[in-house]
Scaffold this motif. Structure first.
Motif, PDB file in Angstrom:
ATOM      1  N   ALA A 335       0.852  -1.191   0.000  1.00  0.00           N
ATOM      2  CA  ALA A 335       0.000   0.000   0.000  1.00  0.00           C
ATOM      3  C   ALA A 335       0.883   1.235   0.000  1.00  0.00           C
ATOM      4  O   ALA A 335       2.091   1.157   0.201  1.00  0.00           O
ATOM      5  CB  ALA A 335      -0.923   0.002   1.219  1.00  0.00           C
ATOM      6  N   GLY A 336       0.253   2.388  -0.178  1.00  0.00           N
ATOM      7  CA  GLY A 336       0.962   3.661  -0.168  1.00  0.00           C
ATOM      8  C   GLY A 336       1.061   4.276  -1.547  1.00  0.00           C
ATOM      9  O   GLY A 336       0.981   5.490  -1.701  1.00  0.00           O
ATOM     10  N   GLU A 337       1.269   3.445  -2.542  1.00  0.00           N
ATOM     11  CA  GLU A 337       1.273   3.826  -3.949  1.00  0.00           C
ATOM     12  C   GLU A 337       0.620   2.681  -4.708  1.00  0.00           C
ATOM     13  O   GLU A 337       0.429   1.587  -4.170  1.00  0.00           O
ATOM     14  CB  GLU A 337       2.703   4.027  -4.469  1.00  0.00           C
ATOM     15  N   ALA A 338       0.268   2.915  -5.951  1.00  0.00           N
ATOM     16  CA  ALA A 338      -0.279   1.838  -6.770  1.00  0.00           C
ATOM     17  C   ALA A 338       0.791   0.769  -7.001  1.00  0.00           C
ATOM     18  O   ALA A 338       1.941   1.076  -7.307  1.00  0.00           O
ATOM     19  CB  ALA A 338      -0.767   2.384  -8.110  1.00  0.00           C
ATOM     20  N   VAL A 339       0.421  -0.501  -6.834  1.00  0.00           N
ATOM     21  CA  VAL A 339       1.375  -1.596  -7.019  1.00  0.00           C
ATOM     22  C   VAL A 339       1.751  -1.744  -8.486  1.00  0.00           C
ATOM     23  O   VAL A 339       2.920  -1.859  -8.838  1.00  0.00           O
ATOM     24  CB  VAL A 339       0.784  -2.912  -6.464  1.00  0.00           C
ATOM     25  N   GLY A 340       0.774  -1.758  -9.360  1.00  0.00           N
ATOM     26  CA  GLY A 340       1.044  -1.926 -10.786  1.00  0.00           C
ATOM     27  C   GLY A 340       1.272  -3.383 -11.150  1.00  0.00           C
ATOM     28  O   GLY A 340       1.678  -4.199 -10.317  1.00  0.00           O
ATOM     29  N   ASP A 341       1.036  -3.725 -12.408  1.00  0.00           N
ATOM     30  CA  ASP A 341       1.118  -5.131 -12.789  1.00  0.00           C
ATOM     31  C   ASP A 341       2.545  -5.648 -12.889  1.00  0.00           C
ATOM     32  O   ASP A 341       2.770  -6.859 -12.836  1.00  0.00           O
ATOM     33  CB  ASP A 341       0.351  -5.397 -14.083  1.00  0.00           C
ATOM     34  N   ALA A 342       3.544  -4.765 -13.020  1.00  0.00           N
ATOM     35  CA  ALA A 342       4.931  -5.233 -13.060  1.00  0.00           C
ATOM     36  C   ALA A 342       5.337  -5.827 -11.710  1.00  0.00           C
ATOM     37  O   ALA A 342       5.887  -6.934 -11.633  1.00  0.00           O
ATOM     38  CB  ALA A 342       5.863  -4.078 -13.429  1.00  0.00           C
ATOM     39  N   VAL A 343       5.059  -5.105 -10.628  1.00  0.00           N
ATOM     40  CA  VAL A 343       5.357  -5.613  -9.283  1.00  0.00           C
ATOM     41  C   VAL A 343       4.450  -6.789  -8.959  1.00  0.00           C
ATOM     42  O   VAL A 343       4.883  -7.764  -8.333  1.00  0.00           O
ATOM     43  CB  VAL A 343       5.196  -4.482  -8.240  1.00  0.00           C
ATOM     44  N   PHE A 344       3.196  -6.723  -9.377  1.00  0.00           N
ATOM     45  CA  PHE A 344       2.253  -7.823  -9.147  1.00  0.00           C
ATOM     46  C   PHE A 344       2.798  -9.127  -9.745  1.00  0.00           C
ATOM     47  O   PHE A 344       2.812 -10.168  -9.095  1.00  0.00           O
ATOM     48  CB  PHE A 344       0.901  -7.471  -9.772  1.00  0.00           C
ATOM     49  N   ALA A 345       3.278  -9.049 -10.986  1.00  0.00           N
ATOM     50  CA  ALA A 345       3.801 -10.244 -11.659  1.00  0.00           C
ATOM     51  C   ALA A 345       5.063 -10.749 -10.971  1.00  0.00           C
ATOM     52  O   ALA A 345       5.279 -11.959 -10.853  1.00  0.00           O
ATOM     53  CB  ALA A 345       4.083  -9.934 -13.128  1.00  0.00           C
ATOM     54  N   TYR A 346       5.919  -9.832 -10.501  1.00  0.00           N
ATOM     55  CA  TYR A 346       7.152 -10.232  -9.808  1.00  0.00           C
ATOM     56  C   TYR A 346       6.820 -11.011  -8.535  1.00  0.00           C
ATOM     57  O   TYR A 346       7.417 -12.073  -8.270  1.00  0.00           O
ATOM     58  CB  TYR A 346       7.972  -8.991  -9.467  1.00  0.00           C
ATOM     59  N   CYS A 347       5.893 -10.501  -7.747  1.00  0.00           N
ATOM     60  CA  CYS A 347       5.530 -11.189  -6.503  1.00  0.00           C
ATOM     61  C   CYS A 347       4.948 -12.567  -6.790  1.00  0.00           C
ATOM     62  O   CYS A 347       5.295 -13.553  -6.123  1.00  0.00           O
ATOM     63  CB  CYS A 347       4.535 -10.349  -5.704  1.00  0.00           C
ATOM     64  N   ARG A 348       4.105 -12.638  -7.791  1.00  0.00           N
ATOM     65  CA  ARG A 348       3.469 -13.913  -8.133  1.00  0.00           C
ATOM     66  C   ARG A 348       4.464 -14.911  -8.700  1.00  0.00           C
ATOM     67  O   ARG A 348       4.508 -16.082  -8.274  1.00  0.00           O
ATOM     68  CB  ARG A 348       2.349 -13.650  -9.141  1.00  0.00           C
ATOM     69  N   ASP A 349       5.284 -14.467  -9.645  1.00  0.00           N
ATOM     70  CA  ASP A 349       6.143 -15.393 -10.374  1.00  0.00           C
ATOM     71  C   ASP A 349       7.466 -15.677  -9.664  1.00  0.00           C
ATOM     72  O   ASP A 349       7.982 -16.797  -9.737  1.00  0.00           O
ATOM     73  CB  ASP A 349       6.440 -14.840 -11.774  1.00  0.00           C
ATOM     74  N   GLN A 350       8.023 -14.670  -8.983  1.00  0.00           N
ATOM     75  CA  GLN A 350       9.346 -14.838  -8.389  1.00  0.00           C
ATOM     76  C   GLN A 350       9.317 -15.071  -6.875  1.00  0.00           C
ATOM     77  O   GLN A 350      10.176 -15.755  -6.343  1.00  0.00           O
ATOM     78  CB  GLN A 350      10.212 -13.617  -8.700  1.00  0.00           C
ATOM     79  N   LEU A 351       8.333 -14.501  -6.194  1.00  0.00           N
ATOM     80  CA  LEU A 351       8.215 -14.724  -4.750  1.00  0.00           C
ATOM     81  C   LEU A 351       7.208 -15.822  -4.428  1.00  0.00           C
ATOM     82  O   LEU A 351       7.146 -16.293  -3.292  1.00  0.00           O
ATOM     83  CB  LEU A 351       7.815 -13.430  -4.040  1.00  0.00           C
TER      84      LEU A 351
END
Length: 597
Positions: A335-351
């Protein structure tokens, strides 16, 4: 214990979207008498089994081993400090400043103040003298609790804060004008009879960032912690317990780099973790993406709050983290700023974790978000209204707008059942006009405006469009910075970006992007004999084409400037206003238009 614990991923499958049933069945249960310190520490400390459970894991650079403190130890130290504050004359309702970083003594300070019936006023360790002085004066704080790092700053302004009677040094050595807590604590009892507080009594006074005008003190009641809990457990994929098996014991460990002096660190991390009787890691050091991964691994962290700026830094520093670290993450809230799909994909695919984006404010926190375990997250969306909160997108007249229409996010004082929502703040300290201006309609039956713009789709998901004062027009087109910034961050050269309007005589404004380069690209730039020609010009063209190929033609940045770091608030938010004012000042100096429509 571990062998008896079922992890989140081992729980029975749930419906693809359990949101509607959960949202409409949810009811608030707020007791008339409630105190955060009792709910977070005292009730655990009175039982032998839970008193021995770890509450705080304190870690810091250079320390060979972290220190672990139990709920029993936390309660004993809080009781001693409460007794000391009472001897210093602190009474019910008095404001006590807490100027401390993440450490055991900070948790002690909050519990001691809250069970005394006083009001905790967190102040960031990063505040300069003007910021400290303003808040200490405005709140008329009677006591300040400091450590060896923050004490000098408070002492420097103490003479200009007449209400500040005492400064208590919880650690370190100070001059004779500071109460020496390490020397005094042994003579104080470890028992304290807590003050009986109403759920509506004030608990915390947190000053907003003051992006326009002076900062405002938001007065938060004890009940607000209850109002945060539905969002907290949802965003943390049912943190602390298993909704399908009440006998299952939790192995949750929490950590967040968010400063405990701010809503994100206090109400989204420290207090709810203690409420559920689980351990939280206190990292007494600066945020570093590599150290963040090391902390997650070292302490077997299962749940975390990582703001988008932190996630972007981690994404650029370690593109494939599971090749280097053994992580046990079950949930990430951001939270605090928009996450965006780039960070969303990183968390899903890499974390290996679907990030749960959340939206809230100091005044009304944890009201919108996702819960990947119970309803599908949509990349780029900040989620749906959390159970217990009635949220809408409204127009200037305070009326909800149709799906797909840009409007201001607002939260109603009453939930869908007509019950009062406990998450609401009591008002702005000493500023009734600002409090009235925050609401639209009848005070007892009104919408609270957030100042944030969004679009709501037919399924209730909200899509962030930016702060009302961040959105601008270019050649008649309405431009929101978040989508462009998210697109830029997808390029490997970009670590972070901020988009603002640059005044323009023909278009009113053009899109300008300030870009922080990823470390490898920054090093490459430094090696150039003529960076402007050899590096900047070709990369600017490449980034412009990158955005032009993914967004609308009018959204690509007409100008890009590379900078070492973006101006940030102490809560990790980009200060676009600073960059916007800089552009306006440059335009005035050049003799051109200096305002943006």
């Amino acid at each position: 214990m571990a062998s008896q614990t079922r992890r989140v991923q081992d729980s029975p499958p749930v419906p693809a979207d359990a949101y509607a049933a959960l949202y409409h069945a949810f009811r608030w249960h707020v007791p008339p008498r409630f105190n955060i310190a009792h709910a977070g520490v005292r009730r655990w400390a009175v039982k032998k089994a839970t008193a021995a459970a770890v509450a705080i894991i304190e870690d810091r650079p250079g320390r060979p081993r972290p220190r672990r403190y139990t709920y029993g130890e936390l309660a004993d130290e809080a009781n001693r400090l409460s007794n000391a504050l009472r001897l210093l004359g602190v009474q019910r309702g008095d404001r006590v400043a807490i100027v401390l970083p993440q450490r055991f003594e900070t948790a002690v300070a909050y519990m001691a103040v809250l069970q005394l019936g006083a009001v905790a006023m967190p102040l960031s360790q990063l505040f300069g003298p003007e910021a400290l002085e303003y808040r200490l004066q405005d709140s008329a704080a009677s006591v300040a609790l400091v450590d060896d790092a923050t004490g000098p700053g408070v002492l420097a302004v103490r003479g200009r804060c007449p209400a500040l009677r005492h400064v208590v040094g919880l650690t370190g050595a100070f001059d004779v004008d500071v109460v020496d807590w390490p020397g005094a604590r042994e003579g104080l009892r470890s028992r304290f009879e807590a003050v009986d507080t109403a759920a509506d009594d004030p608990a915390v006074l947190i000053y907003t960032s003051g992006t326009t005008g002076n900062p405002k003190g938001a007065l938060i009641p004890h009940r607000a912690l209850i109002g945060n809990l539905s969002g907290f457990v949802a965003s943390q994929n049912w943190f602390g317990f298993d909704p399908w098996d009440a006998r299952a014991q939790s192995e949750a460990v929490f950590w967040s780099p968010a400063d405990w002096a701010w809503t994100g660190g206090l109400m989204d991390a420290l207090l709810p973790t203690l409420y559920f009787g689980r351990p939280i890691v206190a990292w007494h050091g600066r945020f570093d993406p590599l150290e963040a991964f090391a902390l997650l691994q070292r302490h077997r962290v299962t749940h975390t709050f990582l703001f988008p700026t932190a996630l972007k830094a981690m994404m650029k520093a370690v593109p494939e983290p599971r090749r280097r670290y053994r992580l046990r993450l079950q949930a990430i809230m951001s939270a605090g700023e928009a996450v965006g799909d780039a960070v969303f994909a990183y968390c899903r695919d890499q974390l290996g974790v679907t990030v749960n984006e959340m939206f809230g404010q100091t005044e009304i926190n944890y009201v919108v978000g996702n819960c990947a375990r119970l309803w599908p997250a949509r990349p780029g969306s900040m989620g749906r209204a959390y159970p217990g909160h009635r949220v809408a997108v409204i127009d200037e007249a305070g009326k909800p707008v149709p799906p797909g229409t840009v409007g201001e996010v607002a939260v109603h004082r009453r939930d869908v059942h007509g019950d009062p929502d406990p998450v609401f703040f009591l008002g702005y300290w000493g500023n009734e006009a600002a409090t009235r201006g925050k609401f639209t309609g009848d005070p007892a039956d009104s919408w609270c405006r957030t100042g944030d713009l969004a679009v709501q789709d037919a399924d209730g998901y909200l899509w962030y469009q930016g702060r009302a004062d961040d959105v601008f027009k270019s050649a008649g087109y309405r431009i929101g910075p978040s989508e462009i910034e998210n697109c830029l961050v997808k390029h490997p050269a970009v670590a972070n970006a901020a988009v603002v309007p640059k005044p323009d005589a023909e278009r009113g404004a053009v899109v300008k992007a300030y870009v922080v380069l990823a470390p490898a690209w920054a090093e490459r730039r430094e090696r150039c004999a003529d960076p402007a020609t050899e590096f900047d010009a070709p990369l600017v063209a490449e980034l412009q084409q990158h955005v032009r190929g993914q967004l609308a033609p009018y959204e690509y940045p007409k100008e890009i400037e590379f900078i070492d770091a973006l101006p940030m608030t102490t809560t990790g938010k980009v200060q676009r206003r600073v960059l916007r004012l800089q552009e306006e000042a440059r335009a005035r100096a050049a003799g051109g238009p200096s305002s943006v429509p």
